[in-house]
Design a protein around this motif. Sequence first.
Motif, short mmCIF file in Angstrom:
data_model
loop_
_atom_site.label_atom_id
_atom_site.label_comp_id
_atom_site.label_asym_id
_atom_site.label_seq_id
_atom_site.Cartn_x
_atom_site.Cartn_y
_atom_site.Cartn_z
N TYR A 93 0.87 -1.17 0.00
CA TYR A 93 0.00 0.00 0.00
C TYR A 93 0.91 1.22 0.00
O TYR A 93 1.67 1.44 0.94
CB TYR A 93 -0.90 0.00 1.23
N ARG A 94 0.84 2.00 -1.07
CA ARG A 94 1.68 3.20 -1.19
C ARG A 94 0.78 4.41 -0.92
O ARG A 94 0.12 4.94 -1.83
CB ARG A 94 2.32 3.27 -2.57
N VAL A 95 0.75 4.83 0.34
CA VAL A 95 -0.23 5.81 0.80
C VAL A 95 0.36 7.22 0.73
O VAL A 95 1.39 7.50 1.33
CB VAL A 95 -0.65 5.50 2.25
N PRO A 96 -0.30 8.14 0.01
CA PRO A 96 0.23 9.51 -0.12
C PRO A 96 -0.03 10.35 1.12
O PRO A 96 -0.89 10.03 1.95
CB PRO A 96 -0.54 10.06 -1.33
N ASN A 97 0.72 11.45 1.23
CA ASN A 97 0.58 12.34 2.39
C ASN A 97 -0.79 13.00 2.47
O ASN A 97 -1.23 13.39 3.55
CB ASN A 97 1.66 13.43 2.34
#
Length: 605
Positions: A93-97
């Motif tokens: 899971y590449r979760v953005p800011n």
Amino acid sequence: MQRLGSPTPLSAAEAARRKKRRFQSRSDEEIEAEMDNRGLSYRHGWPLLPPLPVQTVTRGATLAVHNAAQHLGTVQDILLAQRIHTYDAFFAYRVPNDASYDEPIEAFLTLVATVNAAVPVTFVAPIIQLRQYLKTQEETRDIFIELIDYRAIYGLFTFPIRHKETAILEAWDQVSNIAETEIAKFNEKWLSMELLHRGLMEHHCSPTVVITSPSAGNNAWTQAILPVIRQRLRNLTPLFDLEVMCATTLVGVRKSDTLSVESYAKTVVMGGSIGIPNDTKHAGTVGGFVKLSDGKTYGLTNHHVVRDGLVDEVIKATNENYLKPGQMEMSTNPHRFNSPADCDHTSFIEQWKEQEEIWEKQKNKGNALAVTELTTIQTQLNKANQSSRDFGTLFASSGPRVMERPEFLRQPGSAQPKGKAASTNVNFLLDWALLEIAPSRSVENKLPNTGMRPNAMATHLVKGQLCNTWTPLDSGKTHIKRDEVQVGKHGRTTGYTFGTINSALTKINPKVESGWENFGKVYHLDSSTAGVCYSIIRRGKSDFVDSGDSGSVVLHDDTGTWLGLLFGENASGSGLMLPMDLILKDIQNVTGLAVTEPRLDMNPS
């Protein structure tokens, strides 16, 4: 600790895209048209990828994909057939800011392949093939595809602009003005702008304009703003790269891992944890201690660490926009602080309770070490629970202001500054607060005895070191326009860390956006002049700063003298610092009292 910026609401289109990313692309041409177009040479993918930086969460990601190992094997075969070597391939899971708290993490499930993006190959064909394969599987139909250079998966190499790079430093004002002008044309939001060396290889890092924005995911950046800025920068010498990173705030808080039983001692030392009583979410750092001509010593931290609704109301009612000593509202209703902060105290207790549970089980199993370990644990818990954490009350504060002045002020016994720094005024942010120490506590300007990791970084700072002098940034060994100035600090979150001051000033957005409390609005900057501060770039592998370190005193690594006050962090990983001469001068102006400690030392040794 209060946030000085808040997440920007997603546009309706972006919210819909994240909620249900069902692309109907069937042909290769349609897939290519949907690919990421942010223009990063080291990152490619499908569709438009979340803006960097992102948080990588691997836990549970592989389990979310049926037959994950089989899919990953096929992915590597596809890339190998296209002559692309993969260092690793995994689901995450590449979760953005800018992800909101109510967004399900599943919306950011990504196939990640680390590659060597410097190899001259095209990534269009392999991404098309990966997409054609993954869309045939129900569990992978809507996941992101990200091919990223193995050196960039956790961030690029970042180095400061050196004092000797005069051509780059002299061009910085023009470069930043170009960027500001083009961003304004599209009415996009930005938070900060700094000039750094960034790149994939340590010795090949170009001067790069790093812009942080809460709206970095908007198409306007990739389709309009960045191409125009890049075109205009191509006409300049030397060449500058450009990078936009996602950031919703320059300050925040996270769990502290540096608390020890020393944190509960009666005498508080530099870099301790502080927070408002009963606030279980926010904490900051008391960086050091300032003695005034009234004979009392006060804890130094940031204004944004101590602010709450009452403080904001009191300051708003003043003409000066700062908090003077003896303000009636604060005298009748003292604004109190604990050290350690409540959230850190709770975390400390929970950690030792977990250890207690583990060793109780070991005791029942006959482990001979259990009795000794349980005795130690009980000693720690008793110390934490029985110690007074009352630290003090708010005495005075800068409020959210700026001070217009040259980059360097002439100090007693120093030569008159020359050149642009002597004549051009800039708007330095002001962000300090003084806390009057409670009778039950004492303080000392020395570094903690715990937390310094052996051989973590070459440094002259030592545990227990007395640090009670300050030095301006244009004298002795700390002239940042003449020397490479290395620094260290002890903060509530990251403990001891080390860095180098960037020679190029960092700009803070002056524009006021209704409904979005950015730094410009909080600091009352107008739309024509940016606020400024210094950036500190880490030395070694440990980040220089993390959320909750705000309020740390930045020390000269060679001598331990005070150089500045840390107040935030940037998405690039740099710390944001205000010069100590600015802080101490404003303390004297606001309180009407002279600073007697730390004392000025123009030639520290």
